[in-house]
Each structure stands twice: as structure tokens, then as C-alpha cells.
Design an enzyme around this catalytic site. Structure first.
Site, PDB file in Angstrom:
ATOM      1  N   LEU A 204       1.405  -1.154   0.085  1.00  0.00           N
ATOM      2  CA  LEU A 204       0.381  -0.447  -0.095  1.00  0.00           C
ATOM      3  C   LEU A 204       0.530   1.093   0.131  1.00  0.00           C
ATOM      4  O   LEU A 204       2.431   1.515   1.191  1.00  0.00           O
ATOM      5  CB  LEU A 204      -0.850  -0.169   1.096  1.00  0.00           C
ATOM      6  CG  LEU A 204      -1.975  -1.217   1.536  1.00  0.00           C
ATOM      7  CD1 LEU A 204      -2.488  -0.324   3.201  1.00  0.00           C
ATOM      8  CD2 LEU A 204      -3.178  -0.988   0.428  1.00  0.00           C
ATOM      9  N   HIS A 205       0.393   1.892  -1.033  1.00  0.00           N
ATOM     10  CA  HIS A 205       1.391   3.016  -0.906  1.00  0.00           C
ATOM     11  C   HIS A 205       0.740   4.522  -1.954  1.00  0.00           C
ATOM     12  O   HIS A 205       1.144   5.926  -1.483  1.00  0.00           O
ATOM     13  CB  HIS A 205       2.823   3.474  -1.031  1.00  0.00           C
ATOM     14  CG  HIS A 205       2.838   2.970  -3.096  1.00  0.00           C
ATOM     15  ND1 HIS A 205       2.789   2.522  -3.798  1.00  0.00           N
ATOM     16  CD2 HIS A 205       3.627   4.283  -3.667  1.00  0.00           C
ATOM     17  CE1 HIS A 205       2.770   2.854  -4.774  1.00  0.00           C
ATOM     18  NE2 HIS A 205       3.139   3.906  -5.274  1.00  0.00           N
TER      19      HIS A 205
END
Ligand code: UD1
Length: 369
Positions: A204-205
Site C-alpha cells: 500500500l502506498h
């Protein structure tokens, strides 16, 4: 003939390495590699040079982090004298990060031809900084290298002359093919204590997923539920790390989830080994949607849109949004063997760099260099 290539952020390296290697075979070609320094941690940059066998950059701009304006401006100011000094025939940029647009803008205004690798992708979501970078870079590029036919159509709709657009396939898959034999020797599974085929992999980013605590919390809830069924390896991007470190309750939630393995960012070969052997991948990354499709591994994309629709229409990718009520059942379906099957899209064949190199060289020849 002389080409100046640009890398800056993690997803650039695997797109540029095969083109550099291909052009190196041509004795008429000289190449300059510029690193903007957008990503600077060894785990976000150096390890990729080693894993991909890339030469050290000829120039490092040291741009570092900052607001979009600061980062883009710093890269522009620093790269201008390098382009003037090197005087390349073509500046080659890749992808959709701030480094891509910053360098393309400077080159275009200096009258140097820009070639864009991975042109034509569109999420139609202007809140994504990458969408702005993609559209503007394409607009000022003379050569546009597309990974899929949908990208050609997007560019045609925007009025970009078809003669400048070249469907070459996905060059990132060239890197994947070249690295797979070495990735098979990776010991990352032993190091992390997971067994091949018996874990999920999550990343996740995206700012929309991690910058707002409520958004990040929802996704952590989803990962925690999945990790109750199967171990989930979760390499944490620096952006996400800083959000967790700044919010003790979120951090406690992540660290307290049984089966959720929080680890540092992982190098290219080890990450490829983890992807290739995962039962399931959950991500908001663009590149990982493509790598899972190339490897035939089921991917759930925790976003509401994708600029890479071919991974959904042809490949193994499913858009599941960000609500745990959607994400978790989709993950369970994959774990129960009801995952999507896909095939590899056209020209994701490991030979995109050959096509790109041929077109770059021909374009110089046609301009009489
Ligand atoms: C950038 C790209 C994104 C890409 C991603 C891949 C833009 C607009 N975004 O996002 O498209 O998917 O890279 O990783 O170009 N940081 C470190 N060490 C580093 C780099 C960054 O700690 O080596 C931290 C800093 O706190 C920085 C934050 O991460 O402020 C965000 O970095 P930045 O380059 O601005 O954007 P990414 O989120 O990495």
C-alpha cells in the site's frame, strides 16, 4: 547518436534497465544515465541497480523528497545544465512519477526530443498526481511507447498524431523475464518464515489510501482479516511507514494483527520471488498489477480505478475498491480457489526493449544524426 535516460523513483528502474542494456549493444550509440534522487533510501534505489545489473548513474541530481512543487522544481533546475552539457539527441523518460514530468518539461523547452516509455495509460482520475504527470508528459513527447492497445486509443482520443505512437509492449516484463532465474534462487521465503504458495503479499502506498488515517485504517482492517486466514507479508513503503509511525493507534493495529508480517521495503529479486509464489497479491501499485498478470498470480487491486485495464480485461487483476466488505470476500474467494484466471497480454513477451531501441535509433537516423 546519444540518448539521455532518466530514473528517479523505484518503479523507473525496471523500465529503463532493459533499454539501456539493449542500446549498449549498438556501437553507434552513446548513453547517459541520470538519477534524479527522488528516491534515495538504499532499499528504494541502490538495491535495484544491483538486482537489475544497471550501471551507476553518470549524474545524480540529489533532488530528494518535498512537496510536489519543491520536488518537481528541484529536478528541473538540476537537470537543465546536465541536458545542456550532454546535448543528447533524445531524452528518454519512463512511467508517471514526478521525475518523469520534470525532466520531460525541461527537455522539451530546450528543444530536445522526448521519448516516453509507458505512454498512454489513463486512470481518468485527476486527483492522482501520476495522472497529471502522464497526460502532460505524453503531450510534450515526440516518441510515445505504449504497453497496450488501450493506451494507443487513449492517445488517439487526445489528438496525438498516431505516427508518434508505437505499441511496443511492456518493457517492465523484459526485466521480469531476465530476473526470474535469479529470483528462483532467492532465500526470502526462509528469511521471512513463509512457505511458497502459502501466504499472501500486500503493498500500500497510494496517497489516497495511506495519507488519510481513516482510509489507511479501513485497509489495515481488511489486511488483518485476511491475515487471520493466511499469513500476509506486508513490505512497508516509506510513505506508509511515516503514516504509521505518526499515528500510534494505527501502528498498534498493524502490529497487533495476527499473521500480518510488517517488513521493510524489499529488493527487486526478492520481491519477484515473493510475487511469483504468492497465493494472492493485494496492492494499490501499478507495476504489481502488471507483474501479477505476467506471472498468472491472482491480484486484488485496492483502488476504484486502474490506468492498466488490460490487467483486468485480460490478466489476473480484479479491482475491489477499498471497503473491507468488498476486499475480504474477494480475498476469500481467491483462497478458496475461485480466483480469476488470465492470460498474458499481447507483446508482454520480454522483447519490448528491442522494439524501443530499434525505434529510437531509427528516429535519430531519420533526423540525420
Ligand atoms: C512515488 C511516485 C509514485 C510511485 C511511487 C513508487 C510521484 C508523484 N509519486 O511516490 O507514482 O508509485 O513513488 O514508490 O512521483 N521517502 C523515503 N525514502 C525514499 C523516498 C521517499 O523515506 O527513498 C519518503 C519521504 O518521506 C517522502 C515520501 O516517502 O516524503 C514520499 O516520497 P515521494 O517520492 O514524494 O512519493 P512516493 O509516495 O514514493
Amino acid at each position: 547518436m546519444k540518448f539521455l535516460h532518466v530514473v528517479g523513483a523505484r518503479p523507473n528502474f525496471m523500465k529503463v534497465a532493459p533499454v539501456l542494456a539493449q542500446l549498449r549493444k549498438d556501437p553507434r550509440v552513446r548513453q547517459v544515465l541520470v538519477h534524479t534522487g527522488q528516491h534515495y533510501d538504499p532499499k528504494m534505489s541502490d538495491v535495484f541497480f544491483q538486482d537489475l545489473g544497471m550501471p551507476a548513474p553518470d549524474a545524480h541530481l540529489g533532488a530528494g523528497s518535498g512537496s510536489h512543487a519543491q520536488q518537481t522544481a528541484k529536478i528541473m533546475v538540476e537537470v537543465e545544465p546536465v541536458i545542456l552539457r550532454e546535448n543528447p539527441d533524445v531524452v528518454v523518460v519512463a512511467g508517471d512519477v514526478n521525475s518523469t514530468l520534470a525532466v520531460a518539461l525541461v527537455a522539451a523547452k530546450l528543444g530536445v526530443a522526448v521519448a516516453h516509455i509507458e505512454a498512454g495509460l489513463r486512470s481518468w482520475d485527476w486527483r492522482m498526481p501520476e495522472e497529471v504527470n502522464r497526460v502532460l508528459t505524453d503531450r510534450i513527447s515526440e516518441l510515445l511507447f505504449t504497453p497496450s492497445r488501450d493506451a494507443d486509443e487513449n492517445l488517439a482520443k487526445e489528438g496525438i498524431d498516431r505516427g508518434r505512437v508505437h505499441f511496443v509492449g511492456n518493457v517492465m516484463i523484459d526485466s521480469l523475464h531476465a530476473a526470474l532465474p535469479r529470483a528462483r534462487e532467492s532465500r526470502v521465503h526462509e528469511q521471512l518464515g513463509v512457505r511458497k504458495g502459502e501466504y499472501a503479499l500486500a503493498t500500500l502506498h497510494r496517497p489516497s489510501n495511506v495519507d488519510e488515517p481513516a482510509a489507511l485504517e479501513r485497509l489495515l482492517v481488511a489486511l488483518a482479516e485476511v491475515s487471520g486466514r493466511i499469513p500476509v507479508v506486508f513490505p512497508i513503503h516509506p510513505r506508509t511507514r511515516s503514516r504509521l509511525d505518526g499515528d500510534p493507534s494505527l501502528r498498534a493495529k498493524a502490529e497487533g494483527a495476527r499473521g500480518l508480517r510488517l517488513v521493510e521495503p524489499i529488493g527487486y529479486l526478492d520481491f519477484l520471488a515473493l510475487t511469483a509464489n504468492a497465493r494472492l497479491v493485494m496492492t494499490d501499485s501499478g507495476g504489481i498489477q502488471e507483474e501479477t498478470t505476467a506471472l498468472g498470480v491472482p491480484c486484488l487491486t485496492v483502488r476504484h480505478n486502474t490506468e492498466r485495464p488490460v490487467t483486468v480485461e485480460v490478466g489476473t487483476n480484479t479491482l475491489v475498491g477499498t471497503d473491507p466488505a468488498q476486499v475480504v470476500p474477494a480475498a476469500v474467494a481467491v483462497l478458496e480457489g475461485r480466483g480469476k484466471k488470465g492470460r498474458v497480454p499481447d507483446l508482454w513477451d520480454g522483447r519490448a526493449a528491442e522494439r524501443i531501441a530499434r525505434i529510437l535509433v531509427r528516429s535519430c537516423e531519420e533526423r540525420g544524426r
